[in-house]
Design a protein around this motif. Structure first.
Motif, PDB file in Angstrom:
ATOM      1  N   LEU A   1       9.721  -5.434  -0.387  1.00 20.22           N
ATOM      2  CA  LEU A   1      10.323  -4.127  -0.638  1.00 20.22           C
ATOM      3  C   LEU A   1      11.481  -4.229  -1.618  1.00 20.22           C
ATOM      4  O   LEU A   1      11.626  -3.391  -2.512  1.00 20.22           O
ATOM      5  CB  LEU A   1      10.798  -3.517   0.681  1.00 20.22           C
ATOM      6  N   MET A   2      12.295  -5.283  -1.493  1.00 21.39           N
ATOM      7  CA  MET A   2      13.453  -5.417  -2.372  1.00 21.39           C
ATOM      8  C   MET A   2      13.026  -5.682  -3.810  1.00 21.39           C
ATOM      9  O   MET A   2      13.599  -5.123  -4.761  1.00 21.39           O
ATOM     10  CB  MET A   2      14.333  -6.568  -1.873  1.00 21.39           C
ATOM     11  N   VAL A   3      12.010  -6.517  -3.992  1.00 25.98           N
ATOM     12  CA  VAL A   3      11.511  -6.810  -5.339  1.00 25.98           C
ATOM     13  C   VAL A   3      10.966  -5.548  -5.997  1.00 25.98           C
ATOM     14  O   VAL A   3      11.278  -5.238  -7.157  1.00 25.98           O
ATOM     15  CB  VAL A   3      10.433  -7.914  -5.289  1.00 25.98           C
ATOM     16  N   MET A   4      10.177  -4.778  -5.247  1.00 24.56           N
ATOM     17  CA  MET A   4       9.594  -3.560  -5.813  1.00 24.56           C
ATOM     18  C   MET A   4      10.643  -2.482  -6.049  1.00 24.56           C
ATOM     19  O   MET A   4      10.526  -1.687  -6.985  1.00 24.56           O
ATOM     20  CB  MET A   4       8.490  -3.044  -4.890  1.00 24.56           C
ATOM     21  N   ALA A   5      11.702  -2.472  -5.236  1.00 21.61           N
ATOM     22  CA  ALA A   5      12.779  -1.507  -5.439  1.00 21.61           C
ATOM     23  C   ALA A   5      13.505  -1.776  -6.752  1.00 21.61           C
ATOM     24  O   ALA A   5      13.776  -0.850  -7.533  1.00 21.61           O
ATOM     25  CB  ALA A   5      13.754  -1.562  -4.267  1.00 21.61           C
ATOM     26  N   LEU A   6      13.807  -3.038  -7.019  1.00 24.34           N
ATOM     27  CA  LEU A   6      14.512  -3.378  -8.262  1.00 24.34           C
ATOM     28  C   LEU A   6      13.632  -3.136  -9.484  1.00 24.34           C
ATOM     29  O   LEU A   6      14.101  -2.631 -10.511  1.00 24.34           O
ATOM     30  CB  LEU A   6      14.971  -4.835  -8.211  1.00 24.34           C
TER      31      LEU A   6
ATOM     32  N   LEU B   1      13.286   6.189  -6.335  1.00 27.19           N
ATOM     33  CA  LEU B   1      12.623   5.444  -5.256  1.00 27.19           C
ATOM     34  C   LEU B   1      13.172   4.029  -5.147  1.00 27.19           C
ATOM     35  O   LEU B   1      13.206   3.453  -4.056  1.00 27.19           O
ATOM     36  CB  LEU B   1      11.111   5.407  -5.491  1.00 27.19           C
ATOM     37  N   GLY B   2      13.591   3.454  -6.274  1.00 24.05           N
ATOM     38  CA  GLY B   2      14.231   2.151  -6.232  1.00 24.05           C
ATOM     39  C   GLY B   2      15.523   2.182  -5.440  1.00 24.05           C
ATOM     40  O   GLY B   2      15.802   1.282  -4.636  1.00 24.05           O
ATOM     41  N   TRP B   3      16.330   3.235  -5.636  1.00 25.12           N
ATOM     42  CA  TRP B   3      17.567   3.390  -4.861  1.00 25.12           C
ATOM     43  C   TRP B   3      17.263   3.588  -3.382  1.00 25.12           C
ATOM     44  O   TRP B   3      17.886   2.976  -2.511  1.00 25.12           O
ATOM     45  CB  TRP B   3      18.363   4.584  -5.387  1.00 25.12           C
TER      46      TRP B   3
ATOM     47  N   ALA C   1       0.829  -1.206   0.000  1.00 21.02           N
ATOM     48  CA  ALA C   1       0.000   0.000   0.000  1.00 21.02           C
ATOM     49  C   ALA C   1       0.867   1.261   0.000  1.00 21.02           C
ATOM     50  O   ALA C   1       0.591   2.223  -0.735  1.00 21.02           O
ATOM     51  CB  ALA C   1      -0.934  -0.004   1.210  1.00 21.02           C
ATOM     52  N   LEU C   2       1.924   1.260   0.800  1.00 20.74           N
ATOM     53  CA  LEU C   2       2.801   2.433   0.847  1.00 20.74           C
ATOM     54  C   LEU C   2       3.574   2.602  -0.460  1.00 20.74           C
ATOM     55  O   LEU C   2       3.799   3.733  -0.912  1.00 20.74           O
ATOM     56  CB  LEU C   2       3.776   2.298   2.023  1.00 20.74           C
ATOM     57  N   CYS C   3       3.974   1.487  -1.072  1.00 23.15           N
ATOM     58  CA  CYS C   3       4.657   1.572  -2.365  1.00 23.15           C
ATOM     59  C   CYS C   3       3.722   2.123  -3.439  1.00 23.15           C
ATOM     60  O   CYS C   3       4.152   2.888  -4.316  1.00 23.15           O
ATOM     61  CB  CYS C   3       5.200   0.204  -2.768  1.00 23.15           C
ATOM     62  N   MET C   4       2.457   1.753  -3.377  1.00 25.03           N
ATOM     63  CA  MET C   4       1.488   2.300  -4.321  1.00 25.03           C
ATOM     64  C   MET C   4       1.260   3.784  -4.057  1.00 25.03           C
ATOM     65  O   MET C   4       1.131   4.580  -4.999  1.00 25.03           O
ATOM     66  CB  MET C   4       0.166   1.540  -4.198  1.00 25.03           C
ATOM     67  N   LYS C   5       1.238   4.177  -2.806  1.00 24.78           N
ATOM     68  CA  LYS C   5       1.077   5.588  -2.455  1.00 24.78           C
ATOM     69  C   LYS C   5       2.257   6.415  -2.956  1.00 24.78           C
ATOM     70  O   LYS C   5       2.092   7.564  -3.369  1.00 24.78           O
ATOM     71  CB  LYS C   5       0.918   5.723  -0.933  1.00 24.78           C
ATOM     72  N   LEU C   6       3.452   5.830  -2.933  1.00 22.42           N
ATOM     73  CA  LEU C   6       4.648   6.523  -3.420  1.00 22.42           C
ATOM     74  C   LEU C   6       4.732   6.555  -4.941  1.00 22.42           C
ATOM     75  O   LEU C   6       5.446   7.380  -5.503  1.00 22.42           O
ATOM     76  CB  LEU C   6       5.900   5.838  -2.863  1.00 22.42           C
ATOM     77  N   GLY C   7       4.038   5.612  -5.607  1.00 24.32           N
ATOM     78  CA  GLY C   7       4.121   5.529  -7.058  1.00 24.32           C
ATOM     79  C   GLY C   7       5.230   4.622  -7.534  1.00 24.32           C
ATOM     80  O   GLY C   7       5.744   4.799  -8.640  1.00 24.32           O
ATOM     81  N   MET C   8       5.605   3.644  -6.716  1.00 21.59           N
ATOM     82  CA  MET C   8       6.655   2.702  -7.117  1.00 21.59           C
ATOM     83  C   MET C   8       6.089   1.659  -8.069  1.00 21.59           C
ATOM     84  O   MET C   8       4.904   1.324  -8.021  1.00 21.59           O
ATOM     85  CB  MET C   8       7.251   2.016  -5.884  1.00 21.59           C
ATOM     86  N   ALA C   9       6.947   1.159  -8.953  1.00 18.48           N
ATOM     87  CA  ALA C   9       6.550   0.113  -9.889  1.00 18.48           C
ATOM     88  C   ALA C   9       6.357  -1.191  -9.112  1.00 18.48           C
ATOM     89  O   ALA C   9       7.042  -1.438  -8.120  1.00 18.48           O
ATOM     90  CB  ALA C   9       7.623  -0.061 -10.963  1.00 18.48           C
TER      91      ALA C   9
END
Length: 320
Positions: free
Chosen positions: A148-153, A181-183, A98-106
């Motif tokens: 988190l690591m998968v979404m970061a990459l 955001l990945g970094w 949910a937080l990754c979606m709020k940030l706009g991460m892939a």
């Protein structure tokens, strides 16, 4: 359309919501701060002059943020009611997604470039920087490591590749933000607090770029070639290359710190460096094209309004 209050009031509640989320010791307080932050940013998106693009961006932003906020509060209730996992599903996974979606991460990034495309440069800067503070701090305290690591990459790769064929400067900034955001998430995965340094330098570079684009009234790549002043071109592209992390510019410092903190995770570091090189490729391509191509005749007449051609001293009147 006239707002009920001056924009400075909404800006105050925007800052207040972030402060509540950051300083809260409970999930409910964090959620309440996110909601205050959301409801104060919507009027700033619509702004005093209402148009179709800003209204569409406001609706998209509200729907995505409301959905993610409801998911966060559901996850916290899920955690306290069942006191742990249920059906092998951990609440930390749901909160992280949910937080990754709020940030706009892939891969939940599809809304982010579209929302940014309908904003002016001041609201774009707020969305690129200030609106990420609360979710990032909450994410640094509560996250599922593998997710988190998968979404970061994925964010680092997609943010780099998707920005190659873009002509809109706002979309280039959006995909650059996804890549950064990945970094930042990768540094969080290593339990390092140096992601704050990375984010601060990113905010500083984004501020200079958004301010430059606003004062020069630049929205698309083709408009960069029409700049007559060489100093203006140099300011823009030094900051663009700094945003991409080209040494010895300022933007290389946070990536150097990230590489030191991730020296024990070499495969992850290689993927991040490759994504950064792809980002630098289309930044340098923009740079060479702008300095070598000169359009003698413009194909359209650029509209100039007093608001867009305002002096830097009138920046603060935007919030008054």
């Amino acid at each position: 359309m006239n707002l009920f209050f001056p924009p400075a009031i909404y800006l105050f509640f925007l800052i207040l919501g972030t402060m509540i989320s950051v300083s809260s010791s409970s999930l409910f307080g964090m959620w309440m701060g996110l909601e205050i932050n959301l409801m104060s940013f919507i009027p700033l998106i619509i702004n005093i002059e209402m148009n179709k693009k800003s209204t569409e961006s406001a609706i998209k932003y509200f729907l995505i943020q409301a959905m993610t906020s409801s998911t966060i509060i559901f996850s916290s209730m899920f955690f306290f009611i069942f006191n742990g996992s249920l059906f092998l599903l951990s609440p930390n996974i749901i909160i992280t997604l949910a937080l990754c979606m709020k940030l706009g991460m892939a891969p939940f990034h599809f809304w982010f470039p579209e929302v940014l495309e309908g904003l002016n440069w001041i609201n774009s800067f707020i969305l690129l920087t200030w609106q990420k503070i609360s979710p990032l701090i909450i994410l640094s305290m509560i996250f599922h490591p593998k997710s988190l690591m998968v979404m970061a990459l994925i964010s680092a790769i997609i943010g780099a590749i998707s920005g190659i064929n873009q002509t809109s400067m706002r979309k280039i900034m959006a995909f650059s933000s996804i890549s950064h955001l990945g970094w930042i998430s990768s540094i969080m995965f290593m339990n390092s607090s140096s992601w704050m340094i990375y984010f601060f330098i990113y905010c500083l570079t984004s501020f200079i770029l958004c301010l430059s684009f606003w004062f020069l009234n630049l929205n698309y790549f083709s408009q960069l070639s029409m700049l007559k002043n060489l100093n203006e071109k140099l300011i823009i592209f030094i900051n663009l290359l700094s945003l991409g992390g080209l040494p010895p510019l300022l933007g290389f410092l946070p990536k150097w710190i990230a590489m030191i903190s991730m020296k024990n995770s070499f495969p992850i570091l290689i993927i991040l460096i490759i994504s950064s090189l792809i980002t630098l490729y289309f930044y340098t391509r923009l740079c060479f094209s702008t300095f070598t191509l000169v359009f003698q005749n413009t194909t359209w007449i650029q509209k100039k309004t007093s608001k867009k051609n305002s002096s830097p001293w009138e920046f603060w009147h935007y919030f008054l």
